[in-house]
Design a protein around this motif. Structure first.
Motif, mmCIF file in Angstrom:
data_model
loop_
_atom_site.group_PDB
_atom_site.id
_atom_site.type_symbol
_atom_site.label_atom_id
_atom_site.label_comp_id
_atom_site.label_asym_id
_atom_site.label_seq_id
_atom_site.Cartn_x
_atom_site.Cartn_y
_atom_site.Cartn_z
ATOM 1 N N UNK A 115 19.347 -36.506 111.277
ATOM 2 C CA UNK A 115 20.002 -38.471 111.841
ATOM 3 C C UNK A 115 21.804 -38.078 111.342
ATOM 4 N N UNK A 116 21.603 -37.007 110.540
ATOM 5 C CA UNK A 116 23.643 -36.437 110.013
ATOM 6 C C UNK A 116 24.145 -35.249 109.767
ATOM 7 N N UNK A 117 24.470 -34.477 110.852
ATOM 8 C CA UNK A 117 25.446 -33.076 110.630
ATOM 9 C C UNK A 117 26.841 -33.380 110.094
ATOM 10 N N UNK A 118 27.010 -32.246 109.791
ATOM 11 C CA UNK A 118 28.455 -32.226 109.094
ATOM 12 C C UNK A 118 29.120 -32.685 110.650
ATOM 13 N N UNK A 119 30.177 -33.749 110.511
ATOM 14 C CA UNK A 119 31.196 -34.686 110.804
ATOM 15 C C UNK A 119 32.406 -34.612 110.730
ATOM 16 N N UNK A 120 33.432 -35.145 110.767
ATOM 17 C CA UNK A 120 35.220 -35.481 111.004
ATOM 18 C C UNK A 120 35.166 -37.046 110.591
ATOM 19 N N UNK A 121 33.830 -38.316 110.334
ATOM 20 C CA UNK A 121 33.435 -39.403 110.758
ATOM 21 C C UNK A 121 32.770 -40.044 109.355
ATOM 22 N N UNK A 122 31.973 -39.859 108.942
ATOM 23 C CA UNK A 122 31.088 -40.538 108.423
ATOM 24 C C UNK A 122 31.324 -39.105 107.076
ATOM 25 N N UNK A 123 31.387 -38.883 105.516
ATOM 26 C CA UNK A 123 30.787 -38.179 104.863
ATOM 27 C C UNK A 123 29.579 -38.805 104.089
ATOM 28 N N UNK A 124 28.833 -37.946 103.849
ATOM 29 C CA UNK A 124 27.305 -38.194 103.236
ATOM 30 C C UNK A 124 27.808 -39.316 102.034
ATOM 31 N N UNK A 147 19.219 -46.632 105.912
ATOM 32 C CA UNK A 147 20.032 -46.129 105.537
ATOM 33 C C UNK A 147 21.353 -46.873 106.166
ATOM 34 N N UNK A 148 22.896 -47.514 105.298
ATOM 35 C CA UNK A 148 24.121 -47.645 105.843
ATOM 36 C C UNK A 148 25.104 -47.180 104.852
ATOM 37 N N UNK A 149 26.408 -48.094 104.965
ATOM 38 C CA UNK A 149 27.088 -47.861 104.923
ATOM 39 C C UNK A 149 27.543 -48.377 103.942
ATOM 40 N N UNK A 150 28.051 -47.666 102.569
ATOM 41 C CA UNK A 150 28.322 -48.674 101.420
ATOM 42 C C UNK A 150 28.960 -50.042 101.716
ATOM 43 N N UNK A 151 29.316 -49.768 102.585
ATOM 44 C CA UNK A 151 30.498 -51.258 102.343
ATOM 45 C C UNK A 151 29.254 -52.371 102.649
ATOM 46 N N UNK A 152 28.236 -52.234 102.886
ATOM 47 C CA UNK A 152 27.550 -53.516 103.412
ATOM 48 C C UNK A 152 26.094 -53.210 103.422
ATOM 49 N N UNK A 153 25.817 -51.702 102.358
ATOM 50 C CA UNK A 153 24.226 -51.708 101.709
ATOM 51 C C UNK A 153 24.322 -53.244 100.875
ATOM 52 N N UNK A 154 25.001 -54.257 99.956
ATOM 53 C CA UNK A 154 24.840 -55.299 98.919
ATOM 54 C C UNK A 154 24.570 -56.383 99.795
ATOM 55 N N UNK A 155 25.268 -56.303 101.475
ATOM 56 C CA UNK A 155 24.317 -57.412 102.135
ATOM 57 C C UNK A 155 23.725 -57.300 102.819
ATOM 58 N N UNK A 156 23.479 -55.999 103.273
ATOM 59 C CA UNK A 156 21.576 -55.683 103.522
ATOM 60 C C UNK A 156 20.524 -55.785 102.422
ATOM 61 N N UNK A 157 21.013 -55.800 101.277
ATOM 62 C CA UNK A 157 20.147 -55.992 100.440
ATOM 63 C C UNK A 157 20.030 -57.858 100.206
ATOM 64 N N UNK A 158 20.578 -58.643 100.493
ATOM 65 C CA UNK A 158 20.653 -60.029 100.342
ATOM 66 C C UNK A 158 20.169 -60.140 101.256
#
Length: 288
Positions: A115-124, A147-158
């Protein structure tokens, strides 16, 4: 005779203490209470002085039960997704099983090259690994992962905490890597998932899933409907009956009192069921 009895009792205490230590009791819990080993040693010393073998056995049984309980709770934080939670959880224990963290090494091992490969769009470093609970189709509590983006992690948990507390049923919640990154295989298995570095089907444009900013929920019952050359195409195969959104069936996402749709909408997500050129009834995303 007394010396032989004392030596035997010391051996029992020593063996029991070693066993508990090896099984993960050699730490203090969050409340600062003594570890199981320290409890074992204190209880053993007291019982040795009294020479009360019956009390000694009872104390060891209680400590073993305590050790088992602690170990089971720890397992729910490391067990495979889908594991059924057999014990009744307190609110504190439930909260401890809804959390986000940076991608652990063992999880990255599963994701790397899939699901993850080295890229210029999203860092691990921009992604978060979530552990959470959900109510399965069997009405039991299960452990899930996303696995989600850090910006929505808390929202998804809620959102998923609220879904869980209201008994909202989700069949599976496994990383897409368990399906070798094959989105179609995941949909066919009715698996709820989020991050996958991939393009939108039939295009060269990156999906919002590639940024960890989209999630598909119960996809078999909420299919992906497109109209190539004016002909309706429903994916995954077998989900055709659920493309009829006028029909009444379980696990349908929609605007008619559906809690899932309501929660995601309240938190600013776009629903694929509202799109004009195609319908993606399983899909919620945060747009730029």
């Amino acid at each position: 005779m007394k010396q032989r009895k004392w030596n035997s009792m010391k051996m029992v205490i020593s063996i029991a203490g070693m066993a508990i230590c090896l099984l993960g009791g050699c730490v203090k819990d969050k409340s600062g209470k003594n570890s199981l080993v320290e409890q074992e040693q204190a209880a053993g010393a007291e019982q040795a002085e009294s020479g009360d073998t019956e009390s000694e056995n009872k104390g060891l049984e209680e400590l073993e039960a305590r050790r088992t309980e602690v170990q089971e709770q720890q397992d729910y934080r490391t067990c495979m997704s889908g594991t059924v939670v057999e014990q009744e959880l307190t609110q504190e224990e439930i909260s401890a099983l809804f959390y986000a963290q940076e991608i652990p090494e063992e999880v990255f091992t599963r994701m790397d090259g899939v699901s993850y490969v080295e890229n210029e769009d999203i860092a691990l470093e921009d992604l978060r690994y979530l552990r959470l609970l959900y109510v399965g189709f069997d009405e039991k509590t299960h452990v899930g992962e996303l696995v989600v983006h850090v910006s929505i992690a808390d929202t998804i948990l809620e959102i998923f905490r609220t879904l869980y507390e209201n008994g909202y049923q989700i069949e599976k919640m496994r990383l897409i890597d368990d399906y070798d990154g094959d989105d179609h295989a995941s949909l066919l298995d009715n698996n709820t998932s989020a991050f996958n570095y991939r393009v939108v089907e039939g295009s060269k444009k990156l999906s919002r899933h590639a940024y960890g900013l989209a999630i598909d929920i119960n996809p078999f019952y909420n299919p992906y409907v497109t109209y190539p050359d004016g002909v309706e195409h429903i994916s995954p195969e077998g989900s055709e009956p659920y493309a009829d959104r006028e029909a009444d069936f379980p696990h349908k996402i929609g605007k008619d009192g559906d809690l899932c749709w309501q929660l995601f909408s309240e938190h600013g997500f776009t629903w694929g069921g509202d799109w004009k050129s195609l319908k993606d009834y399983q899909h919620f995303q945060i747009s730029e």
